[in-house]
Design a protein around this motif. Structure first.
Motif, mmCIF file in Angstrom:
data_model
loop_
_atom_site.group_PDB
_atom_site.id
_atom_site.type_symbol
_atom_site.label_atom_id
_atom_site.label_comp_id
_atom_site.label_asym_id
_atom_site.label_seq_id
_atom_site.Cartn_x
_atom_site.Cartn_y
_atom_site.Cartn_z
ATOM 1 N N GLU A 1 0.811 -1.223 0.000
ATOM 2 C CA GLU A 1 0.000 0.000 0.000
ATOM 3 C C GLU A 1 0.844 1.273 0.000
ATOM 4 N N SER A 2 2.158 1.122 -0.199
ATOM 5 C CA SER A 2 3.037 2.302 -0.176
ATOM 6 C C SER A 2 2.678 3.308 -1.259
ATOM 7 N N THR B 1 3.287 5.747 -4.395
ATOM 8 C CA THR B 1 4.056 5.547 -5.613
ATOM 9 C C THR B 1 5.447 6.152 -5.469
ATOM 10 N N SER B 2 5.522 7.306 -4.792
ATOM 11 C CA SER B 2 6.822 7.969 -4.705
ATOM 12 C C SER B 2 7.806 7.133 -3.879
ATOM 13 N N ASP B 3 7.293 6.490 -2.833
ATOM 14 C CA ASP B 3 8.177 5.629 -2.035
ATOM 15 C C ASP B 3 8.685 4.466 -2.872
ATOM 16 N N VAL B 4 7.743 3.873 -3.623
ATOM 17 C CA VAL B 4 8.115 2.730 -4.454
ATOM 18 C C VAL B 4 9.152 3.159 -5.482
ATOM 19 N N GLU B 5 8.895 4.318 -6.126
ATOM 20 C CA GLU B 5 9.855 4.861 -7.096
ATOM 21 C C GLU B 5 11.232 4.970 -6.475
ATOM 22 N N ALA B 6 11.252 5.471 -5.241
ATOM 23 C CA ALA B 6 12.533 5.715 -4.582
ATOM 24 C C ALA B 6 13.308 4.409 -4.390
ATOM 25 N N VAL B 7 12.608 3.352 -3.914
ATOM 26 C CA VAL B 7 13.353 2.098 -3.691
ATOM 27 C C VAL B 7 13.781 1.470 -5.010
ATOM 28 N N ILE B 8 12.951 1.619 -6.048
ATOM 29 C CA ILE B 8 13.348 1.055 -7.351
ATOM 30 C C ILE B 8 14.617 1.747 -7.828
ATOM 31 N N LYS B 9 14.643 3.057 -7.681
ATOM 32 C CA LYS B 9 15.812 3.821 -8.139
ATOM 33 C C LYS B 9 17.042 3.419 -7.357
ATOM 34 N N LYS B 10 16.854 3.260 -6.052
ATOM 35 C CA LYS B 10 17.994 2.938 -5.201
ATOM 36 C C LYS B 10 18.589 1.584 -5.627
ATOM 37 N N THR C 1 4.387 0.888 -10.459
ATOM 38 C CA THR C 1 3.899 2.265 -10.356
ATOM 39 C C THR C 1 2.869 2.629 -11.419
ATOM 40 N N GLU C 2 2.998 2.046 -12.618
ATOM 41 C CA GLU C 2 2.072 2.479 -13.669
ATOM 42 C C GLU C 2 0.792 1.649 -13.664
ATOM 43 N N GLU C 3 0.968 0.327 -13.546
ATOM 44 C CA GLU C 3 -0.225 -0.526 -13.526
ATOM 45 C C GLU C 3 -0.189 -1.440 -12.308
ATOM 46 N N PRO C 4 -0.116 -0.838 -11.106
ATOM 47 C CA PRO C 4 0.038 -1.697 -9.923
ATOM 48 C C PRO C 4 -1.170 -2.604 -9.712
ATOM 49 N N GLU C 5 -2.365 -2.168 -10.196
ATOM 50 C CA GLU C 5 -3.559 -2.998 -9.987
ATOM 51 C C GLU C 5 -3.375 -4.355 -10.640
ATOM 52 N N ASP C 6 -2.857 -4.314 -11.893
ATOM 53 C CA ASP C 6 -2.649 -5.558 -12.620
ATOM 54 C C ASP C 6 -1.711 -6.466 -11.850
ATOM 55 N N TYR C 7 -0.610 -5.869 -11.408
ATOM 56 C CA TYR C 7 0.401 -6.691 -10.764
ATOM 57 C C TYR C 7 -0.110 -7.243 -9.445
ATOM 58 N N ARG C 8 -0.826 -6.386 -8.703
ATOM 59 C CA ARG C 8 -1.346 -6.863 -7.413
ATOM 60 C C ARG C 8 -2.353 -7.987 -7.625
ATOM 61 N N ALA C 9 -3.176 -7.832 -8.660
ATOM 62 C CA ALA C 9 -4.157 -8.884 -8.940
ATOM 63 C C ALA C 9 -3.421 -10.183 -9.231
ATOM 64 N N ALA D 1 -9.604 -9.902 -7.576
ATOM 65 C CA ALA D 1 -8.890 -8.637 -7.519
ATOM 66 C C ALA D 1 -9.037 -7.966 -6.166
ATOM 67 N N HIS D 2 -10.057 -8.380 -5.409
ATOM 68 C CA HIS D 2 -10.300 -7.669 -4.160
ATOM 69 C C HIS D 2 -9.765 -8.412 -2.961
ATOM 70 N N LEU D 3 -9.052 -9.490 -3.215
ATOM 71 C CA LEU D 3 -8.493 -10.209 -2.084
ATOM 72 C C LEU D 3 -7.514 -9.298 -1.357
ATOM 73 N N PRO D 4 -7.581 -9.311 -0.041
ATOM 74 C CA PRO D 4 -6.614 -8.478 0.674
ATOM 75 C C PRO D 4 -5.220 -9.050 0.479
ATOM 76 N N PRO D 5 -4.214 -8.201 0.465
ATOM 77 C CA PRO D 5 -2.865 -8.708 0.309
ATOM 78 C C PRO D 5 -2.502 -9.629 1.464
ATOM 79 N N MET D 6 -1.925 -10.737 1.135
ATOM 80 C CA MET D 6 -1.595 -11.708 2.179
ATOM 81 C C MET D 6 -0.112 -12.008 2.156
ATOM 82 N N PRO D 7 0.681 -11.187 2.766
ATOM 83 C CA PRO D 7 2.107 -11.443 2.680
ATOM 84 C C PRO D 7 2.566 -12.634 3.517
ATOM 85 N N VAL D 8 1.811 -13.041 4.490
ATOM 86 C CA VAL D 8 2.239 -14.192 5.289
ATOM 87 C C VAL D 8 1.086 -15.150 5.441
#
Lengths: 635, 535
Positions: free
Chosen positions: A30-31, A33-42, A75-83, A269-276
């Motif tokens: 849920e970060s 976009t700017s945070d995500v951009e920053a880590v990708i750049k790093k 960052t551009e199509e995060p919905e697709d990737y999250r799905a 598409a509406h499943l909550p993210p389940m990282p663990v």
């Protein structure tokens, strides 16, 4: 994003051992976009510096070449990737849930209280209500149980007919089924609606997974038989072949094949993210594994020592109480699954991993963690111990979120590397009654986690190469996968044959095409041939240089390997003479003592000499003449 | 560098190399090779032990005798333990590169009619010290006694003559070669040329474009006849060469044709430029991406870039210039053959650095005085007094910068290993940085400082290029301070001092590069290279 792009990302994630790009970059989904951009750049600028580092080259080049794709996904199509990640998560979660119910049912009872707990578990895994009911129904049918009280509150579950999904007859042979599966697979792959296509493919995969395995197919057939005998109604009174939700606006053909969907498409598409994988386990700092008497000295009593542990000269091992076996070098082994799942109510949990050296020789190495809440009590492995305990303090209270994962990596100096993923959630205690299911789930979670990217079933094949001499580089399909005496390669897609190549300096390369089989481990011994006979006469007028003590030391460090060549009982004084060419490679090796060594023994000695690295020689060639006391066998 | 004779400027490329010198009139000129070509393929074919041929002939042998052909050796420069075995003899990347350099040197000597002892060899800006060291060693093995190394983008900037324009300018050098791609932002402030940021992809180049075209053509052939010309090595290679030529044609013409013959089937595949640009769009996208990253690293926008220089043969593709024009809003500088400009710049740089009496230097200097607003250097400083320091010149100064981040391994409070940066990349040279550390354990009598190169926090991510051990100390309590000083000199040498502050005991080390041959190994290799026959 299209399927090819998502597959590309998944392949990359498999090589770095992560489940999603979010986990790889260590950012929550849920970060901003700017945070995500920053880590990708790093990470991208990190990659720039790693292109010439053989260890990270493949990873770095991917990050550089696919920078645009990664940005598109995050960052551009995060919905697709999250799905996409959610659907693979959901798949895993359904499997976990199934195992969990099976564990509960092994208690032999299914009371409303238990059912409530089961439904809670389903909710926690992010599964839809209808799906949960369906799974419960199936599990009950399979176990031949019924609910102990009425089930009117249960909504009628939908049902999957795998044969219908494949458009095949229940009497089909395996070949016919496979043919049908391939036909349907091609059809589903070419659907214009990519989301629907992905679901269809998931469903087909599921059907094929069950039907390809004769045992599972028999179980499924029996279950299906029971339903049809009860007049198309299942034991719980629900209709048998209820079509699943029909996707909107599809062709007649796709509607007809709708029922095999095991998940209602809209919920995907509406499943909550389940990282663990959360699970009800009593506060549990230990894993099911034996804890041996710790050979690790207590930390407080550790003698003062400088941070650079003095690099002692490797001493020849005393072989007196060992079988005289051919040496293979150290080999790392661990008595633990790749994923450790902890749920704890305590702020700090101590966890122990057993690390063993299954090979021969010293095994120096270190342990690192990628998050500071995973504290490693002693970051260095004791090179001299065959079995040791690595102790880890899990600071649950220092975790950034309620659930988090961290990777613990063991790196040995001989090139092996093992990563254990810790999935930790802070929790309060749960009823003990569910522990059985939880334990089963735990084992399963570990299994699933090792093959996470590849759907619900683990199909990895493991190839272990035992190499003589230890290889400088081992390639699989042109990529370096390791070096040393033992190299383990895990194939996530074992269908295609893999091309292995083993290279060791001074030995001819070994090329081979190996066919792996999913779920199987193969061990392969490879002995490389010498590139030349090692017979060498120095050119006329060449000057020899006697090599000094450093050369004798080089020979000495290989004493154990040399001893293994000879059928020694007790101690024997060996006398070696060798010629070393200007680049430091042994060319001509003679064994003067013991004189009774067989030709095979001498060949073995030559091989060991070829693996030695003498420094460059100042003259035309060098001469080594050294006496060495070798011990081996029992006197 | 001895003050005699001319200095060659050598562009030692991944796929092609070129050599140039500055003639008596002060003009940089490319020296064609023995076959009359202005660039030489960086490909070596061994046809017997220690007998090899470099250039086009070797390229042809890829078809026939692939196992004895060495290509892309630049990608392995400085790689420790990398060897190639040919006819029972192992060669390191330095030795193999030296065969290419020897070919260039021999041909240049023949063209000029006298022996040449000195050269300036270019390396990509991202090369680390091991890679630079290996390149220098290759030069020495090839028989150059006076050698220096400069960055490719610096050479390109000099070749384009940007120094004449004066004032504060920012340049972007876009180098797309046969096998590598990099982008460098440089600053010309007054008379100092300085690298600000660089980035790139070590495995992107013209070859990727060729492969795209080849696959495009082969796919059409498969569709038509059901057989794949890529299945057979020889047809594959022939088709590759045809595609390569078609790509070159497409740079100047709107349409090219590629004939394909395979297993009795023959067809001619026409390719339009738009079509070609379409199938390679994403490769160009990667380039654009990298440009954006470099600008961001340099903290600049396209508007602040004054000149765009294109080097490397692949920038001949009109799509490249078009893309750069679109991104920056200005037309790239044109005028020099992009294949040759690095070699020309290297030759010019050699003269500017080492031959202050040369005509080229006077030409350049008078231009500079006429066209800049900067007050010129005092009359007395040049040309009578050549400045021996590498990179320093009375007028133009090529500001050397640290090409890579330098740091050391230390333990953090949890006693985990961490890499601490002491000299960040692009720090102007010379520089000196200090760091204060403390003993981690009680009773320590020795401390080891591992010198690292590269960006990263974990020791795995960086390269350890040397170490300094301070030992024989009296037992020290935990927390006793130690000072570490890194001194990076103009000639790319790193001196490391480690001092126990209380006892003033200290050790100094000059970093010995990894991947370099030991002196005995070097002599052996030198003899071998000298004895080998290179055509």
């Amino acid at each position: 994003m299209d399927r090819r792009e998502l597959e590309e990302l998944d392949r990359f994630l498999a090589t770095v051992g992560q489940t999603s790009l979010y986990a790889y970059y260590g950012v929550p989904e849920e970060s901003d976009t700017s945070d995500v951009e920053a880590v990708i750049k790093k990470r991208r600028s990190w990659a720039q510096g790693q292109q010439s580092n053989p260890k990270f080259k493949v990873e770095a080049l991917f990050l550089i070449k696919q920078n645009a794709l990664i940005r598109k996904a995050l960052t551009e199509e995060p919905e697709d990737y999250r799905a996409h990640t959610a659907s693979s998560h959901a798949h895993r979660n359904v499997e976990s849930f199934r195992v969990y119910i099976r564990g509960i049912l092994s208690e032999g009872e299914f009371s409303p209280t238990v059912e409530k707990a089961v439904r809670n578990q389903g909710r926690e895994l992010g599964l839809a209500e209808a799906l949960v009911s369906q799974q419960i129904g199936e599990a009950l049918a399979a176990a031949g149980l019924s609910r102990t009280t009425d089930d009117e509150t249960t909504p009628p579950p939908s049902m999957i007919d795998f044969y219908e999904a494949l458009q095949a007859e229940p009497t089909s042979t395996l070949e016919q089924l496979e043919q049908a599966y391939r036909v349907r697979y091609r059809w589903a792959r070419n659907l214009n609606d990519l989301a629907l296509s992905a679901e269809m493919l998931n469903g087909l995969d599921q059907a094929w997974t069950v039907l390809r395995d004769p045992a599972r197919r028999a179980r499924y057939d029996a279950q299906r038989e029971r339903w049809s005998q009860s007049g198309g109604r299942r034991p719980d009174g629900s209709p048998g072949y209820t079509p699943g939700p029909t996707p909107q606006g599809q062709t007649a053909e796709s509607v007809a094949s709708g029922p095999f969907l095991d998940m209602p498409p809209p919920s995907l598409a509406h499943l909550p993210p389940m990282p663990v994988l959360p699970m009800p386990v009593p506060p549990m700092p230990v894993l099911p594994m034996p804890v041996l008497p710790a050979p690790v000295p207590p930390q407080s009593a550790a003698p003062p020592r400088p941070p650079p542990p003095p690099r002692s000269e490797p001493k020849p091992l005393d072989l007196s109480d060992l079988e005289p076996v051919r040496l293979r070098g150290p080999k790392l082994a661990m008595d633990v699954a790749d994923t450790v799942v902890l749920r704890t109510g305590e702020p700090k949990v101590r966890h122990r991993l057993i690390v063993r050296n299954q090979g021969d020789g010293r095994m120096p190495g270190r342990v690192v963690a990628d998050h500071d809440w995973l504290e490693i009590v002693k970051p260095q492995l004791d090179p001299n111990l065959l079995t040791q305990v690595v102790e880890v303090l899990v600071h649950a209270d220092r975790m950034p979120r309620r659930t988090a994962s961290a990777a613990l990596t063991l790196i040995t100096e001989h090139g092996e590397r093992r990563t254990i993923t810790f999935k930790v959630s802070r929790r309060s205690a749960v009823p003990k009654a569910l522990a059985a299911g939880a334990l089963l789930l735990l084992g399963f979670a570990a299994l699933v986690a090792s093959g996470v990217i590849h759907g619900p079933h683990t199909n990895d094949a493991v190839l272990t190469l035992l190499l003589d001499p230890p290889a400088d580089q081992v390639f699989v399909n042109g990529l370096v996968v390791g070096n040393g005496g033992t190299v383990e390669y895990r194939a996530t897609n074992p269908d295609a044959p893999i091309r292995i190549r083993v290279e060791a300096d001074g030995f001819g390369a070994h090329d081979e095409l190996v066919q792996l089989e999913g779920g199987r481990s193969i061990e392969r011994r490879i002995q490389l041939e010498l590139t030349d006979a090692m017979d060498w006469t120095p050119p006329a007028g060449a000057t020899a240089v006697a090599l000094d003590r450093t050369a004798a030391k080089v020979v000495q460090t290989h004493a154990t390997a040399l001893a293994a060549c000879l059928p020694i009982r007790g101690a024997v004084d060996a006398h070696f003479k060798a010629m070393v060419d200007p680049t430091g490679i042994a060319r001509n090796v003679e064994l003067l003592e013991p004189a009774d060594a067989s030709p095979d023994d001498r060949r073995c000695i030559r091989r060991v000499f070829r693996t030695m690295r003498f420094g460059a020689v100042a003259g035309d060639y060098g001469e080594v003449d050294t006496l060495l006391r070798l011990t081996g066998g029992s006197p | 560098m001895p003050d005699d004779g001319i200095i060659l400027g050598i562009d030692l490329g991944t796929t092609f190399s070129a050599v140039a010198y500055v003639d008596a009139f002060g003009k940089p000129v490319v020296i064609p090779n023995g076959e009359g070509q202005r660039t030489t393929a960086s490909v070596i074919h061994f046809y017997e032990r220690d007998e090899c041929v470099v250039g086009d002939e070797a390229v042809k042998m890829v078809l026939v005798d692939a196992s004895n052909v060495v290509r892309f050796i630049k990608r392995h420069m400085g790689e420790e333990g990398h060897t190639t075995e040919l006819f029972g003899r192992r060669y390191g990347p330095q030795e193999l590169s030296s065969f290419i350099l020897r070919k260039l040197k021999d041909d240049a000597e023949e063209a000029l009619g006298h022996p040449v002892k000195n050269a300036v060899i270019t390396v990509p800006a991202y090369f680390n010290s091991a890679q630079r060291g290996a390149t220098a060693e290759a030069g020495a093995l090839a028989g150059f006694s006076g050698l220096s190394i400069i960055n490719e983008p610096t050479a390109a900037a000099i070749a384009y003559g940007v120094e004449r324009k004066g004032g504060d300018r920012h340049l972007l050098v876009f180098d797309l070669g046969g096998g590598t791609f990099d982008v460098t932002v440089m600053e010309l402030r007054g008379t100092t040329l300085r690298t600000i940021a660089t980035d790139g992809n070590a495995e992107l180049g013209g070859k990727d474009w060729d492969d795209r075209l080849l696959n495009h053509v082969a796919d059409q052939f498969v569709q038509k006849f059901g057989v794949d010309p890529r299945d057979e090595a020889q047809t594959h290679q022939e088709l590759y060469e045809r595609c390569l030529h078609a790509k070159i044609s497409l740079s100047t013409k709107p349409r090219a044709v590629i004939p394909v013959n395979f297993r009795g089937h023959r067809t001619i595949v026409p390719v339009m430029r738009e079509e070609f640009e379409d199938i390679t769009k994403d490769l160009l996208g990667q380039c654009a991406d990298t440009c954006g990253l470099v600008l961001e690293k340099a903290k600049m926008s396209w508007a602040e870039i004054d000149d765009i220089l294109l080097t490397g043969g692949s920038t001949r593709m009109p799509a490249v210039a078009e893309m750069m024009g679109r991104l920056s809003g200005k037309a790239p500088v044109v005028g020099i053959n992009p294949d040759e400009c690095v070699a020309l710049g290297a030759a010019l740089a050699a003269v500017l650095r080492h031959r202050p009496q040369h005509l080229a230097f006077h030409n350049w200097r008078s231009n500079m005085l006429n066209e800049t607003n900067e007050p010129g250097p005092p009359e007395t400083s040049a040309p009578a007094e050549p400045n021996p320091g590498a990179g320093t010149l009375p007028g133009l100064r090529i500001a050397d910068v640290a090409s890579h981040t330098l740091g050391m391994v230390a333990l953090d409070v949890q006693l985990n290993q961490r890499v601490v940066t002491l000299i960040p990349e692009f720090t102007p040279l010379p520089c000196e940085r200090r760091g204060r550390f403390a003993y981690a354990y009680d009773g320590m009598t020795a401390v080891r400082v591992e010198v690292t190169e590269g960006v990263g926090t974990h020791p795995d991510e960086v390269t350890v290029i040397g170490e300094v051990i301070l030992d024989n100390l009296p037992p020290r309590p935990r927390g006793t301070p130690i000072e570490v000083v890194y001194r990076y000199t103009m000639n790319q040498l790193l001196e490391v001092d480690v001092t126990d502050i209380e006892t003033r005991l200290s050790r100094r080390a000059r970093i010995v590069l990894k991947g370099a041959l030991s002196s005995e190994g070097f002599d052996a290799a030198r003899t071998r290279v000298a004895a080998a026959t290179v055509h």
